[in-house]
Every structure is written in C-alpha cells, then in structure tokens.
Design a protein around this motif. Structure first.
Motif, short mmCIF file in Angstrom:
data_model
loop_
_atom_site.label_atom_id
_atom_site.label_comp_id
_atom_site.label_asym_id
_atom_site.label_seq_id
_atom_site.Cartn_x
_atom_site.Cartn_y
_atom_site.Cartn_z
N ARG A 49 0.85 -1.19 0.00
CA ARG A 49 0.00 0.00 0.00
C ARG A 49 0.88 1.23 0.00
O ARG A 49 1.99 1.21 0.51
CB ARG A 49 -0.90 0.01 1.24
N ARG A 50 0.36 2.31 -0.54
CA ARG A 50 1.10 3.58 -0.56
C ARG A 50 0.89 4.29 0.77
O ARG A 50 -0.22 4.35 1.29
CB ARG A 50 0.61 4.47 -1.69
N PHE A 51 1.99 4.84 1.28
CA PHE A 51 1.93 5.59 2.53
C PHE A 51 2.83 6.81 2.44
O PHE A 51 3.79 6.83 1.67
CB PHE A 51 2.41 4.74 3.72
N CYS A 52 2.50 7.79 3.26
CA CYS A 52 3.37 8.95 3.47
C CYS A 52 3.95 8.77 4.87
O CYS A 52 3.20 8.58 5.83
CB CYS A 52 2.56 10.24 3.38
N VAL A 53 5.27 8.79 4.96
CA VAL A 53 5.95 8.62 6.25
C VAL A 53 6.90 9.80 6.45
O VAL A 53 7.27 10.48 5.50
CB VAL A 53 6.73 7.29 6.32
N ALA A 54 7.28 10.04 7.69
CA ALA A 54 8.22 11.11 7.99
C ALA A 54 9.04 10.72 9.20
O ALA A 54 8.57 9.99 10.08
CB ALA A 54 7.48 12.43 8.27
N GLY A 55 10.28 11.17 9.23
CA GLY A 55 11.14 10.87 10.35
C GLY A 55 12.55 11.37 10.09
O GLY A 55 12.78 12.19 9.20
N THR A 56 13.47 10.83 10.85
CA THR A 56 14.88 11.23 10.75
C THR A 56 15.68 10.11 10.10
O THR A 56 15.49 8.94 10.43
CB THR A 56 15.44 11.51 12.16
N LEU A 57 16.57 10.48 9.18
CA LEU A 57 17.43 9.48 8.55
C LEU A 57 18.51 9.07 9.55
O LEU A 57 19.23 9.92 10.07
CB LEU A 57 18.07 10.05 7.29
N ARG A 58 18.60 7.78 9.80
CA ARG A 58 19.62 7.27 10.72
C ARG A 58 20.91 6.97 9.97
O ARG A 58 21.99 7.31 10.44
CB ARG A 58 19.14 5.99 11.40
#
Length: 129
Positions: A49-58
């Motif tokens: 499924r398509r999602f929009c995610v956000a966060g910090t690149l580790r």
C-alpha cells in the motif's frame, strides 16, 4: 481541583522524564511530529500500500542491487524504521544522516524489513527550526 493538583502532575512529569531514556524521549518527540508532517506512523504501514511517512534518517549507504548502484537510507519515526531505496543513484544532495525527511511510496517487505523503492521525498526542517 485543589491547587496541589497541578504541582502533583508537574512532579509526575518531571520524574517520568528522569526515568525515561534519551532514546525514548527522542522517539516520543518524533511521533509527535507525524501530524505536523501529515504522515502515517511507520509501525502502522502495511505491505503493498502507498503511505506517506516522515522521520529522521539514521543511516545512508551506497549499496549495489543487481549490479546497479542504489542509495539506501534508514528512516526512523519513533515507532519503526523503513528503508528508502533510490535505484540507480549514488548520491542525493540533502539525503544524509540526521536529516528530517517526508517520503511517499509503495511499502514492500524485503528480507523482513519495510522498504520503499524510489520514494517521492521532501527534505524538512528539524522540529526545532
């Protein structure tokens, strides 16, 4: 409510912060930012499924896939991680560890990990900026 109630709640919060590890505090802060970015928690993302995610690149690494260079970045949002993979790319300006990113694409599972291949992405300012 007595005047002592706000003090009690404040003390509870203070002691909770003392007992909470730095990693747990960072995870909670990242999860609070999801609404601001209009993103879904990675832990809630299902396969295909398509999602929009956000966060910090580790991490960001260059790793060949099938003889083709690919840039791979691990995105963490406080709930889980997803690997963002750009096939045929050796470098993308701004894609670096510590950067806040909003990404969108089809989530799949590869070797037991969530992956989004060639995601649409947006570099975002950190929550304090």
């Amino acid at each position: 409510m007595s005047t002592a109630e706000p003090v009690k709640r404040g003390l509870r919060g203070f002691f909770r912060r003392l007992a909470t590890s730095q990693a747990e505090l960072e995870a909670a802060e990242l999860q609070e930012d999801l609404d601001r970015h209009g993103a879904t928690p990675i832990a809630s993302c299902g396969q295909r499924r398509r999602f929009c995610v956000a966060g910090t690149l580790r991490t960001v690494t260059l790793r060949p896939r099938g003889g083709v260079p690919s840039l791979e970045a691990e995105l963490y949002d406080g709930s889980d991680v997803v690997d963002l993979v750009w096939l045929g790319r050796r470098k993308i300006i701004g894609i670096e560890p510590g950067r806040v990113v909003r990404a969108e694409g089809l989530v799949s599972i590869q070797d037991g990990r969530k992956v989004i291949f060639n995601p649409r992405y947006e570099l975002r300012p950190a929550s304090g900026e």
